[in-house]
Design a protein around this motif. Structure first.
Motif, PDB file in Angstrom:
ATOM      1  N   UNK A  20       1.098  -1.500   0.061  1.00  8.52           N
ATOM      2  CA  UNK A  20      -0.186  -0.227   0.041  1.00  8.52           C
ATOM      3  C   UNK A  20       0.866   1.112   0.354  1.00  8.52           C
ATOM      4  N   UNK A  21       1.703   1.313   0.653  1.00  9.78           N
ATOM      5  CA  UNK A  21       2.442   2.528   0.499  1.00  9.78           C
ATOM      6  C   UNK A  21       3.664   2.545  -0.767  1.00  9.78           C
ATOM      7  N   UNK A  22       3.606   1.163  -1.537  1.00  9.14           N
ATOM      8  CA  UNK A  22       4.276   1.609  -3.117  1.00  9.14           C
ATOM      9  C   UNK A  22       3.269   2.219  -3.633  1.00  9.14           C
ATOM     10  N   UNK A  23       2.193   2.013  -3.216  1.00  9.56           N
ATOM     11  CA  UNK A  23       1.524   2.693  -4.366  1.00  9.56           C
ATOM     12  C   UNK A  23      -0.055   1.405  -4.398  1.00  9.56           C
ATOM     13  N   UNK A  24      -0.253   0.553  -3.897  1.00  9.32           N
ATOM     14  CA  UNK A  24      -1.395  -0.763  -4.634  1.00  9.32           C
ATOM     15  C   UNK A  24      -1.012  -1.709  -5.264  1.00  9.32           C
ATOM     16  N   UNK A  25      -1.807  -2.926  -5.775  1.00 10.47           N
ATOM     17  CA  UNK A  25      -1.465  -4.361  -6.190  1.00 10.47           C
ATOM     18  C   UNK A  25      -0.574  -4.005  -7.910  1.00 10.47           C
ATOM     19  N   UNK A  26      -0.072  -5.131  -7.960  1.00  8.55           N
ATOM     20  CA  UNK A  26       0.477  -4.939  -9.065  1.00  8.55           C
ATOM     21  C   UNK A  26      -0.857  -5.031 -10.222  1.00  8.55           C
ATOM     22  N   UNK A  27      -0.126  -4.929 -11.777  1.00  7.91           N
ATOM     23  CA  UNK A  27      -1.670  -4.484 -12.677  1.00  7.91           C
ATOM     24  C   UNK A  27      -1.503  -5.870 -13.015  1.00  7.91           C
ATOM     25  N   UNK A  28      -1.289  -7.011 -12.864  1.00  8.72           N
ATOM     26  CA  UNK A  28      -1.432  -8.178 -13.298  1.00  8.72           C
ATOM     27  C   UNK A  28      -2.357  -8.688 -12.456  1.00  8.72           C
ATOM     28  N   UNK A  29      -2.297  -8.349 -10.922  1.00  8.31           N
ATOM     29  CA  UNK A  29      -3.427  -8.233 -10.065  1.00  8.31           C
ATOM     30  C   UNK A  29      -5.218  -7.649 -10.588  1.00  8.31           C
ATOM     31  N   UNK A  30      -4.692  -6.190 -11.008  1.00 15.74           N
ATOM     32  CA  UNK A  30      -6.056  -5.847 -11.043  1.00 15.74           C
ATOM     33  C   UNK A  30      -6.186  -6.601 -11.987  1.00 15.74           C
ATOM     34  N   UNK A  31      -5.805  -7.368 -13.164  1.00 19.07           N
ATOM     35  CA  UNK A  31      -6.473  -7.812 -14.393  1.00 19.07           C
ATOM     36  C   UNK A  31      -7.224  -8.887 -14.314  1.00 19.07           C
ATOM     37  N   UNK A  32      -6.435  -9.909 -12.745  1.00 24.08           N
ATOM     38  CA  UNK A  32      -7.130 -11.106 -12.727  1.00 24.08           C
ATOM     39  C   UNK A  32      -8.441 -10.683 -11.514  1.00 24.08           C
ATOM     40  N   UNK A  33      -8.304  -8.855 -11.130  1.00 19.16           N
ATOM     41  CA  UNK A  33      -9.492  -9.153  -9.947  1.00 19.16           C
ATOM     42  C   UNK A  33     -10.763  -8.985 -10.753  1.00 19.16           C
ATOM     43  N   UNK A  34     -10.457  -8.203 -11.392  1.00 17.92           N
ATOM     44  CA  UNK A  34     -11.604  -8.105 -12.647  1.00 17.92           C
ATOM     45  C   UNK A  34     -12.085  -8.435 -13.648  1.00 17.92           C
ATOM     46  N   UNK A  35     -11.370 -10.049 -13.061  1.00 18.69           N
ATOM     47  CA  UNK A  35     -12.135 -11.310 -13.772  1.00 18.69           C
ATOM     48  C   UNK A  35     -13.283 -12.310 -13.278  1.00 18.69           C
ATOM     49  N   UNK A  36     -13.106 -11.446 -11.735  1.00 15.39           N
ATOM     50  CA  UNK A  36     -14.002 -12.691 -10.790  1.00 15.39           C
ATOM     51  C   UNK A  36     -15.529 -11.692 -10.428  1.00 15.39           C
ATOM     52  N   UNK A  37     -16.157 -11.990 -10.321  1.00 15.29           N
ATOM     53  CA  UNK A  37     -17.600 -11.610 -10.311  1.00 15.29           C
ATOM     54  C   UNK A  37     -17.837 -11.274  -8.812  1.00 15.29           C
ATOM     55  N   UNK A  38     -19.350 -10.341  -8.503  1.00 18.30           N
ATOM     56  CA  UNK A  38     -19.234  -9.315  -7.877  1.00 18.30           C
ATOM     57  C   UNK A  38     -19.728 -10.787  -7.098  1.00 18.30           C
ATOM     58  N   UNK A  39     -20.327 -11.915  -6.874  1.00 21.97           N
ATOM     59  CA  UNK A  39     -20.959 -12.849  -6.285  1.00 21.97           C
ATOM     60  C   UNK A  39     -19.595 -13.583  -5.665  1.00 21.97           C
ATOM     61  N   UNK A  40     -18.581 -13.556  -5.894  1.00 23.33           N
ATOM     62  CA  UNK A  40     -17.280 -14.434  -5.491  1.00 23.33           C
ATOM     63  C   UNK A  40     -16.422 -13.061  -4.385  1.00 23.33           C
ATOM     64  N   UNK A  41     -17.002 -12.167  -4.882  1.00 23.87           N
ATOM     65  CA  UNK A  41     -16.426 -11.276  -3.852  1.00 23.87           C
ATOM     66  C   UNK A  41     -16.760 -10.502  -3.018  1.00 23.87           C
ATOM     67  N   UNK A  42     -18.337 -10.910  -3.261  1.00 26.76           N
ATOM     68  CA  UNK A  42     -19.040 -10.562  -1.938  1.00 26.76           C
ATOM     69  C   UNK A  42     -19.110 -11.386  -0.403  1.00 26.76           C
ATOM     70  N   UNK A  43     -18.359 -12.247  -1.179  1.00 27.09           N
ATOM     71  CA  UNK A  43     -17.953 -13.597   0.320  1.00 27.09           C
ATOM     72  C   UNK A  43     -17.211 -13.279   1.030  1.00 27.09           C
ATOM     73  N   UNK A  44     -16.290 -12.417   0.578  1.00 28.64           N
ATOM     74  CA  UNK A  44     -15.454 -11.754   1.657  1.00 28.64           C
ATOM     75  C   UNK A  44     -16.169 -10.212   2.569  1.00 28.64           C
TER      76      UNK A  44
END
Length: 1404
Positions: A20-44
């Motif tokens: 977080x101090x370095x400026x956030x997640x990597x671009x690869x993780x951001x692209x992978x995160x966009x592939x997840x559904x809303x239902x999956x993210x709501x579990x957490x």
């Protein structure tokens, strides 16, 4: 968009603090995160919620989701997200993510634990984390290790186990944040580690140093755990270690105190203490451990966490100790300190350990049922903990239910032996600190301790019997009952084998108060046994009650006079009474089955009084003789009635004697006597005489019971109360004596100040002061009193004030005595009410029930005034329940009044008069209901025999016209005389309608009228008379409201013939019309109530007229209401209305709608505009958008300018001026409908600004629409006498026109109010001429002049609100409207007229 939002929302939780101090997640993780559904993210998000069900459900769904995609990117994201959640700022979310991670690792065993542990350490690195985020990082590492352990795989993976142990050791260094949690987690993990892995783990977790082991409870617990699991490896590591040695005592005590302090909030036993106890038991060093560690170490200095640890250790050790070890534990300082805690912990804020100890003892007794010796040892040991002779365990100790039969028998035997021969040395006795300070040898001697112990033992025996089962322990119950009875009333002279109780000797003599305590306990036991017998009579010996068996035992004791003697020897008369009682019992046993119930009740009474013969011989002897006489007379009443009357005419009947006996028994505060008296009275209440009933009523009479207190002496257990006061718990004894003296002095001083100054005391004080020359005059100002004179004056003043203090105390004692007597009298009356309840319930048809009304009402009236104490409230509630539910609402009542009809009628008059003179309406309601009950008795007395004849005649075929109606038949067949009853209720009704503060209410008369409609028919003229006249407006409103509720009653309608009913309706209508002439002129609240009630009554009359189709002239009513329309509307506009006038206006328009004049919508709109104009200072030209709701903003978006200009124009602009064209067809139709409706219904069109700008002609229509309207107008015009309706009539008018009757009889229903009834031909021709005026609205000839003026002011022509292009269609529509408004005969074609003439000609 949803994925991006979720990425933003979850990015912070998925990133470590360093990332977080370095400026956030990597671009690869951001692209992978966009592939997840809303239902999956709501579990957490759901996993971190505080609701447990939501967390568990989200975890299960997450696992199911991942099982479907085990190889996808969701698994990696889930791991990273759960690991990141371990270090969240919210403390409640960390355990949730830890549990979810444990479930994930348990479900997917292919995930390596070392990689997860590495990710946790990388994500929450303790070396690189900032100081602010160090605490969350520490907890993240701890919960990560716990997640690995909870998955169940950590103890199987040696590499992950070693890394986890190393991590926990690192975390243990941060004590300020985590305290002892890492060590506890390490102990939990090592307790699950198999022995094969201990060799590798042991050197890493345990140092070969005894000082380190004894340094903390966690290290000691690891040592004890290793010694239990791998003793050989531990010996190789540390050598031979003697932990339980004398030199280790201080360090062991310190460790245990630290452990006790650490679980202070959890209130549980530390595991290290229990492990030490097990070690001591294994090494046979338990006595040393208990004496040196527990009692000499932990209990030496009073430290409550350490004391609670010792108490818990004692309770947990009970199943592990032998009988000898139990005796050691239960006689030391620990158990004595526990007793002191039980005695002193009395306040609600203090922690009480007794419930927890009861759980320990209960679980121990339940777990060792096969070892009665240990059970008995523990129960006896806890019963031996005494505070100056009184055991600290309660007499109702529930743990004895787990005792086996031999242990229970041994416990009862121990209690009996301790009662007979108290061994004070065997008790663990103690005194509290305050008791030691205030100890007095003369009071706190061994005699007092023995008395306290015996009192506890006898009630302990009774409670044991109460908790036993009859079918299992009958012999033990009989043994306890015989023991209590023998030592209550007998003493041993010489032992004999036939009576086992004679072999028991007392080591301490039994005092008189101890005998009294045993006697009270015995009667309590008798109550318990009687309850058991009542529940299961077939389980006792020979189906005899326990009292019968005890009487047999008492008879055996009386026959053994050489060995046993009663404490109070029987006289010859008392012994004869006892013998006759036994003979009577035998006679009752031989009674027939018919009289078995009565014989059983008398048997219970005889047995109870017979046993009381030992407690109070003189009174019981007299009662026994009277009871036996009553029994003989009641069982042989039929054969001996005449002879007894002839022999002794002055002798009172047996029922009266028995009632006196029952009252005397009820004077004693015994629940058993109360039950027996109720049972006996249930059997004899059928033979009750008026004199016997009067004996009961004399007790219940409040005035007589207060004056005559010598009839029945109410007893009280004063000695028992004195004993209870003397033997209070040590809570009161622990108070400091000095503070008690100070408080008593303060109370006495306050009472002296508050009390009235006695004039005699004032005179005596002045005399003493004058004698001592303390009140100096003018001559002796300089003289002073000497020392001797001052001393003498002080002595005189002291003696005078001492005498005054004694007088004040005497007055206070007298006041307390009076209050106590009053309380006893109220308790006695509550018990006597049981007899009344039995009589009303079992004999509701007895004529004597009628004599109960006024005494019960007197109790209710008096208790209503003085229901301050709980006893008064109980008396009131019970009396009201008997009166209301068992008497007035009973299905059965007296059917044989006989010659008492006049008496009952007089009683009705008296009750109604008393109801009218009450100060409270709630009390008056009881009196009024009593009169209604008597009317019910009079009405239904002979109805069952006399109504059958008219029914048979009806079956034979009598004509319906000659049949009398139902109420009249019932009235003629009953004893209810309307000529006597009507004046009674007429005067009450007049009082209600004329008196200012009458306790009578409308529901009372409604109840009367619904039950007796013929009486209502007689009283209706009186109510109608008070609708108008010189009465107050409030009374007129009450009369209107009463009529409004009464007229719809079906019972009342059956009492009237059709002409009478119609005449009554017309009469009421005339009265209401007279009231309505002053409608709207109300200035006070009562006048406004009168107006509203009159209008509501008018609406009720309209409903009756409409429903029954009565021929009533409504012309006058309509004229009066129409005359008030402008006045009411003017008051609303000028804001002259008072509170409630809006409701009055609504009721007014309800009546007008029934008359065919519905409330115009424009008037509603004007009223709202006037209110809004007066309330809001905003200009009417243009309001701000913030003042309008959203719906109206959207509607006015298209043409805001035009509509606002139209609304801003005043209403007096007229219809000649042209206006801009309107947008929208719906608005045109609405305005046209309003204008046409206003013209057709006879209301002036100038009332509304919206209708004044409209032409009366309808807009242009299509041919289909014109054809449909022409057909409808033709159908309506064929109705003879109907008013022509314009094509633009609203839906409401259509409904009214459809409901018109087929015949042209005017006045039959309110719908015909538009045309006056019974018109002459001239009036019909004038109406036709008026209707032929083109564009004019037909007006009723009875319309007021104002209406005609409004009609004349209507514009004859002119187009308003229409575009100029529609002039030609409007002309055609105007022509059609003029044709439609003409006479109905003009619309009929010639062919139709000919067909109608042919039909008339063909009819016969």
């Amino acid at each position: 968009m949803v994925a991006v939002e979720m990425e933003k929302r979850d990015g912070a939780a998925a990133m470590s603090p360093g990332e977080a101090a370095k400026g956030g997640a990597r671009p690869v993780d951001r692209q992978g995160l966009l592939q997840h559904s809303r239902e999956f993210l709501d579990f957490f998000w759901d996993i971190a919620k505080p609701q447990q069900e939501t967390r568990l459900e989200a975890t299960e769904k997450l696992l199911e989701y991942l099982r479907a995609r085990p190889e996808g990117s969701e698994m990696k994201y889930a791991q990273k997200r759960l690991i990141a959640g371990l270090g969240m700022g919210r403390e409640t979310a960390r355990p949730c993510y830890s549990l979810a991670l444990a479930q994930l690792l348990q479900s997917f065993e292919d995930i390596p634990l070392c990689s997860i542990l590495q990710q946790i350490q990388e994500k929450h690195d303790l070396q690189t984390v900032k100081k602010v985020m160090r605490r969350p990082a520490l907890f993240a590492n701890l919960f990560g290790v716990l997640a690995l352990f909870q998955s169940g795989r950590l103890v199987k993976d040696s590499e992950a186990l070693m890394k986890s142990v190393k991590l926990l050791q690192v975390l243990a260094q941060y004590y300020n944040h985590l305290q002892e949690q890492p060590q506890k987690a390490l102990v939990d993990i090592l307790s699950e580690v198999p022995e094969a892995m201990w060799q590798e783990v042991l050197p890493k977790v345990l140092k070969p140093d005894l000082n380190s082991i004894l340094g903390s409870p966690e290290h000691l617990e690891i040592f004890l755990l290793a010694q239990q699991k791998v003793p050989m490896q531990l010996e190789k590591l540390m050598g031979s270690v003697n932990l339980l040695s004398d030199e280790n005592i201080p360090r062991l005590v310190t460790v245990l105190k630290t452990a006790a302090n650490s679980v202070k909030k959890e209130r549980k036993l530390p595991a290290v203490a229990l492990d030490l106890l097990r070690l001591a038991l294994r090494e046979d060093k338990f006595p040393w451990f208990w004496n040196e560690i527990v009692e000499q170490g932990l209990m030496k200095k009073q430290f409550w966490p350490a004391s609670y640890l010792c108490f818990r250790l004692l309770g947990a050790s009970l199943p592990m100790l032998s009988k000898e070890q139990l005796q050691l534990v239960m006689r030391g300082d620990t158990i004595r300190h526990y007793g002191e805690h039980v005695v002193t912990a009395k306040y609600p804020s203090q922690f009480k350990f007794a419930p927890e100890m009861n759980e320990y003892v209960g679980s121990f007794l339940e777990g060792c049922r096969d070892d009665p010796e240990r059970q008995l040892a523990v129960v006896v040991a806890f019963s031996s903990i005494t505070n100056q002779g009184l055991p600290v365990v309660p007499t109702f100790w529930r743990v004895v239910r787990f005792l086996s039969a031999p242990a229970l028998k041994g416990y009862v035997a121990w209690l009996q032996d301790m009662f007979l021969q108290p061994n004070l040395d065997s008790l663990v006795d103690f005194s509290t600190d305050n008791q030691k300070k205030a100890q007095d040898a003369s009071i706190h001697g061994p005699e007092r301790a023995v008395f306290r112990l015996r009192k506890w033992i006898i009630f302990r025996l009774v409670s044991i019997v109460d908790s036993l089962h009859l079918e299992k322990e009958e012999a033990l119950i009989e043994e306890v009952a015989r023991f209590c009875f023998f030592h209550s009333f007998f003493e041993t002279k010489k032992p004999t084998s036939q009576i086992p109780e004679t072999g028991q000797r007392f080591s301490f003599p039994v005092e008189g108060r101890a005998r009294e305590v045993v006697s009270n306990a015995f009667f309590s036991l008798l109550q318990t046994l009687s309850t058991h017998f009542k529940q299961a009579p077939e389980q006792t010996q020979g189906k005899h009650p326990w009292t019968y068996r005890l009487v047999q035992f008492a008879d055996m004791l009386l026959n053994h006079s050489r060995n046993v003697s009663p404490l109070t020897p029987f006289t010859t008369q008392q012994r004869q009474a006892w013998t006759r009682m036994l003979q009577t019992l035998e006679e009752l046993e031989a009674c027939s089955s018919e009289a078995k119930a009565k014989a059983t009740a008398f048997q219970h009474l005889l047995l109870l009084v017979g046993i009381h013969l030992f407690k109070s011989p003189t009174e019981s002897c007299d009662l026994l003789g009277d009871i036996q006489t009553c029994i003989k007379k009641s069982l042989g009443e039929k054969t001996r009635r005449t002879r007894s009357k002839a022999a002794k005419p002055q002798e009172p009947p047996w029922v009266e004697v028995l009632v006196e006996i029952l009252l005397a028994l009820l004077a004693q505060p015994s629940h058993l006597i109360r039950q027996v008296a109720r049972t006996v009275f249930n059997q004899v209440c059928a033979h009750l005489t008026p004199r016997a009933l009067q004996l009961i009523l004399d007790v219940l009479n409040p005035e007589q019971s207060e004056d005559e207190d010598d009839n029945v002496v109410v007893t009280d257990d004063s000695e028992k109360q004195l004993e209870n006061e003397e033997d209070k718990s040590s809570e009161s004894e622990d108070k400091n004596s000095e503070s008690e003296d100070e408080s008593e002095e303060e109370e006495s001083d306050e009472e002296d100040r508050d009390g009235d100054v006695d004039p005699g005391f004032r005179e005596q004080l002045m005399a003493v002061l004058q004698a001592g020359k303390a009140l100096g005059g003018v001559d002796d100002d300089d003289e002073e009193l000497g020392d001797e004179a001052m001393m003498a004056l002080d002595e005189n003043l002291a003696s005078l004030f001492a005498e005054q203090k004694l007088r004040i105390q005497a007055r206070r004692d007298e006041k307390n005595k009076l209050q106590k007597e009053k309380a006893l009298r109220r308790d006695f009356q509550i018990r006597v009410l049981d007899l009344i309840e039995v009589l009303v319930t079992k004999q509701p048809e007895n004529p004597l029930v009628l004599q109960l009304l006024e005494p019960l009402l007197n109790i209710i009236r008096r208790s209503m005034r003085t229901s301050s104490t709980k006893q008064e409230q109980d008396l009131l509630h019970k009396t009201a329940r008997i009166f209301t539910h068992h008497l007035c609402r009973s299905r059965h009542y007296c059917r044989d009044v006989g010659n008492c009809v006049e008496t009952v009628s007089t009683q009705v008059e008296r009750l109604v008069q008393q109801a009218a003179h009450q100060a409270d309406s709630s009390v008056a309601l009881y009196y009024f209901n009593a009169s209604l009950y008597l009317l019910r008795v009079l009405k239904g007395n002979a109805a069952d025999r006399s109504i059958r004849k008219p029914q048979k005649k009806e079956k034979a075929g009598t004509s319906a016209s000659t049949k009398p109606k139902g109420p009249e038949v019932a009235q003629t067949a009953s004893c209810l005389d309307l000529n006597l009853v009507t004046p009674i209720y007429s005067s009450a009704l007049s009082s209600f309608l004329t008196k200012r503060n009458s306790p009578l209410t409308i529901p009372m008369f409604l109840s009367l009228f619904s039950r007796h409609p013929m009486l209502c028919k007689s009283l209706l003229p009186l109510v109608i008379q008070h609708v108008t006249g010189q009465t107050q407006p409030r009374h007129q409103a009450q009369a209107c409201l009463l009529l409004q509720k009464v007229l719809p009653m079906r019972e009342l309608r059956l009492c009237f013939e059709d002409p009478e009913w119609e005449q009554l309706t017309c009469q009421i209508l005339a009265k209401v019309t007279e009231n309505l002439r002053a409608l709207g002129e109300a200035q006070t609240k009562s006048e406004q109530l009168k107006d509203r009630s009159s209008l509501e009554l008018l609406n009720t009359l309209f409903r009756i007229i409409n429903h029954e189709k009565l021929t009533v002239d409504l012309t006058v009513v309509r004229g009066v209401l129409q005359g008030k329309q402008q006045y009411l509307q003017h008051r609303v506009r000028q804001k002259e209305q008072v509170a409630g006038s809006s409701r009055l206006y609504d009721i007014y328009w309800q009546a007008m709608r029934v008359l065919g004049i519905p409330r115009p919508k424009s008037e509603k709109k004007d009223a709202k505009e006037v209110l809004s104009a007066t309330q809001s200072p905003v200009s009417m030209k243009r309001k701000k958008k913030g003042f309008l709701p959203e719906t109206k903003k959207r509607k006015k978006r298209k043409s805001e300018g035009t509509t606002q200009e139209e609304e801003a124009k005043p209403a007096a602009t007229g219809g000649d001026q042209p206006q801009p064209p309107s947008t929208g067809k719906k608005r045109k139709r609405k305005k046209a409908k309003v204008a046409a409706q206003a013209q057709v219904e006879g209301t002036p069109a100038a009332k509304s600004p919206a209708t004044e700008s409209l032409s009366p002609e309808p807009p242009a229509k299509t041919p289909k629409l014109r054809k449909r309207n022409r057909k409808r107008n033709r159908k309506l015009s064929q109705v003879n006498g109907a008013t022509p309706v314009s094509p633009m009539e609203p839906v409401v008018e259509k409904q009214y026109q459809k409901e018109l009757p087929p015949k042209g009889v005017s006045g039959k229903s309110p719908q015909l109010a538009l045309q006056p009834p019974a018109k002459t031909p001239k009036l019909q021709k004038s109406n036709q001429k008026l209707s032929q005026v083109n564009g004019a609205t037909p007006v009723s000839p009875t319309e007021p002049a104002t209406e005609k003026q409004y009609q004349e002011e209507l514009p004859q022509k002119g187009v308003s609100g229409k575009s100029p292009q529609s002039a030609l269609p409007r002309k055609k529509a105007r022509l059609r409207l003029s044709l439609a408004n003409r006479s109905p005969s003009l619309l009929q074609s010639g062919a139709k007229k000919k067909k109608a003439q042919l039909r008339k000609a063909t009819k016969p």
